[in-house]
Motif scaffolding. Structure first.
Motif, mmCIF file in Angstrom:
data_model
loop_
_atom_site.group_PDB
_atom_site.id
_atom_site.type_symbol
_atom_site.label_atom_id
_atom_site.label_comp_id
_atom_site.label_asym_id
_atom_site.label_seq_id
_atom_site.Cartn_x
_atom_site.Cartn_y
_atom_site.Cartn_z
ATOM 1 N N THR A 26 -4.940 -0.350 -11.095
ATOM 2 C CA THR A 26 -3.671 -0.886 -11.885
ATOM 3 C C THR A 26 -3.834 0.110 -13.766
ATOM 4 O O THR A 26 -2.537 0.512 -13.853
ATOM 5 N N TRP A 81 -3.387 -6.788 -1.633
ATOM 6 C CA TRP A 81 -2.627 -5.413 -1.353
ATOM 7 C C TRP A 81 -2.143 -5.712 -1.446
ATOM 8 O O TRP A 81 -1.020 -4.370 -1.422
ATOM 9 N N LEU A 82 -1.047 -6.548 -1.077
ATOM 10 C CA LEU A 82 0.632 -6.233 -1.303
ATOM 11 C C LEU A 82 0.118 -6.380 -2.653
ATOM 12 O O LEU A 82 1.811 -5.460 -3.336
ATOM 13 N N SER A 83 -0.341 -6.757 -3.999
ATOM 14 C CA SER A 83 -0.125 -6.701 -5.068
ATOM 15 C C SER A 83 0.000 -5.659 -5.504
ATOM 16 O O SER A 83 0.177 -4.595 -6.459
ATOM 17 N N ALA A 97 0.386 -2.462 -3.415
ATOM 18 C CA ALA A 97 1.259 -2.046 -2.924
ATOM 19 C C ALA A 97 2.880 -2.002 -3.895
ATOM 20 O O ALA A 97 3.431 -1.111 -3.571
ATOM 21 N N PHE A 98 3.138 -3.638 -4.362
ATOM 22 C CA PHE A 98 4.237 -3.654 -4.809
ATOM 23 C C PHE A 98 4.234 -3.572 -6.508
ATOM 24 O O PHE A 98 5.068 -3.130 -7.186
ATOM 25 N N ASP A 99 2.873 -3.491 -6.535
ATOM 26 C CA ASP A 99 2.198 -3.552 -7.983
ATOM 27 C C ASP A 99 3.182 -4.722 -8.684
ATOM 28 O O ASP A 99 3.612 -4.901 -10.110
ATOM 29 N N TRP A 100 2.400 -5.968 -8.368
ATOM 30 C CA TRP A 100 2.517 -6.978 -8.763
ATOM 31 C C TRP A 100 1.235 -7.529 -10.213
ATOM 32 O O TRP A 100 1.138 -8.263 -10.352
ATOM 33 N N GLY A 153 -0.116 -11.284 -9.033
ATOM 34 C CA GLY A 153 -0.764 -11.362 -7.359
ATOM 35 C C GLY A 153 -1.761 -11.130 -7.112
ATOM 36 O O GLY A 153 -1.766 -11.560 -6.379
#
Length: 432
Positions: free
Chosen positions: A251, A389-391, A393-396, A400
């Motif tokens: 990030t 991993w969703l964090s 992918a979606f830049d949380w 996240g």
């Protein structure tokens, strides 16, 4: 009948708290010292520290599994046999530790590059990790020593041994980092010094017990049988926390620095809460070794209530420190700006942690490792990893990542409460 009043529980828990807190407290000092070198060294310490932590925590059966076996034998009145379990756990620690040192030196560079968001951070991580890995055998010997001493309900000597090593190294760390001007490498050397001192004291304690010190391979195999489930459980934790650090590192440098600060505080408080679990583990094992199932259930629900109360108190305390404490660890404005994205998850989860960690101790004391393995795998696969991993992918970002940690803990809470209520964990006898 075994009686477990609050005084007896605290007589084991308070010294255990000192032991549990000593290592993460030293790491907090280390983080504060390195944090003032800048964002890159702090990020390097974050990546390298999580690798070293996962290497050592993979072997937690040397501590928790040994306590479970020793406590049952102690409860059955077989002290010599109980201490002999500590001897075999120490031999396992030496053997596995040497293998891990060699493997770690070979893999330090590729692992650091995989986990780091930049080459600069990877270089810093490798410089720390290659030195700190030399302390792994001593870390594992200390785990084994804590395990057998907790099982015979001696939590005072481990406190002295761990404080001797970590106390000296906490004084040595800023001297090596700043005065000797060794930078991040000075931090790693101080870390190894702590492990050597503590391990030496635990080995001496075994020698003075006057039990046979030769390896006994049948007992080692029995320990590895219990250890198998605890290793798989530890792998689930590793997958979660390595993934979290990796996503934070990719990030931004500020995000992984902030994650390091909050994660070290999380680890510190987890072990603070776990002090009651250590006492419960010893008392539950003793009760089951004496074939007193009723006393084991009483300990289980007592420690659950205490864990909830302590967790609430910690949550309130760290909520009040939200604007002050982060600045102790870093003056970097970007890192400080990222910390609130994780901080409030960390605060809100403390009551849940209090209950979960307490019941972990109960089930570990009963040797209920297979259930704990399955519950942890479920929480990791369903709760933590998808959010991590969703964090990415979606830049949380950190929000996240820490939402995933919250889901992980809630699933574990439900699982351990249901298991404890069922009573299926309370199998009596000197060995399970």
């Amino acid at each position: 009948m075994l009686v477990t009043p609050l005084r007896r529980l605290l007589s084991l828990a308070v010294p255990a708290l000192g032991v549990l807190a000593a290592e993460p407290l030293y790491l907090l000092v280390d983080t504060a010292v390195v944090g003032h070198l800048g964002a890159v060294p702090l990020a390097g310490l974050s990546v390298a520290g999580i690798v070293l932590a996962q290497v050592s925590t993979q072997m937690t059966f040397l501590s928790y599994g040994t306590t479970a076996r020793v406590a049952r034998l102690h409860g059955a009145g077989r002290r010599a046999d109980a201490v002999a379990e500590g001897v075999q756990a120490t031999w396992l620690a030496v053997s596995v530790g040497l293998v891990l040192v060699v493997a770690g030196q070979l893999l330090a560079r590729p692992i650091a590059e995989l986990l780091s968001g930049s080459q600069e951070v990877a270089d810093a991580a490798v410089s720390w990790l290659r030195i700190a890995l030399l302390g792994v055998p001593f870390i594992l010997i200390t785990m084994a020593g804590n395990g057998w001493m907790r099982g015979v309900q001696d939590t005072v000597r481990p406190l002295r041994y761990v404080l001797a090593g970590n106390g000296l190294s906490a004084l040595l760390c800023p001297i090596l980092v700043y005065v000797a001007d060794w930078g991040l490498e000075g931090s790693a050397i101080a870390n190894v010094v702590a492990q050597v001192i503590s391990a030496s004291l635990f080995v001496r304690a075994l020698i003075v017990e006057r039990v046979p010190l030769r390896p006994h391979y049948a007992k080692m195999r029995a320990q590895l049988g219990l250890g198998r489930d605890l290793v798989v459980r530890s792998l689930a934790f590793q997958a979660c926390f390595i993934s979290a650090t990796t996503v934070a590192a990719h990030t931004s440098t500020a995000a992984v620095g902030a994650h390091q600060v909050v994660l070290q505080l999380w680890t510190f408080l987890a072990l603070v809460l776990d002090s009651l679990a250590i006492a419960a583990q010893s008392l539950v094992g003793e009760a089951l070794g004496k074939e007193d199932e009723r006393a084991a259930h009483k300990v289980a629900w007592q420690v659950t209530g205490y864990g909830l109360v302590f967790g609430c108190l910690l949550g309130v305390a760290f909520a009040a420190l939200s604007t002050v404490l982060p600045r102790v660890f870093t003056p970097d404005a970007q890192v400080l700006a990222e910390i609130p994205n994780a901080w409030w998850f960390f605060v809100a989860l403390q009551p849940i942690c209090g209950v979960v960690f307490a019941l972990d101790g109960v089930l570990l004391g009963a040797g209920d490792a297979a259930f704990m393995r399955n519950a942890t795998l479920l929480a990791a696969i369903v709760g933590f990893l998808p959010f991590i991993w969703l964090s990415m992918a979606f830049d949380w970002g950190l929000s996240g990542i820490w939402t995933g940690l919250a889901a992980f803990m809630v699933i574990r809470l439900v699982a351990v409460l249901l298991r404890t209520r069922s009573g299926r964990w309370a199998v009596v006898g000197a060995v399970r």
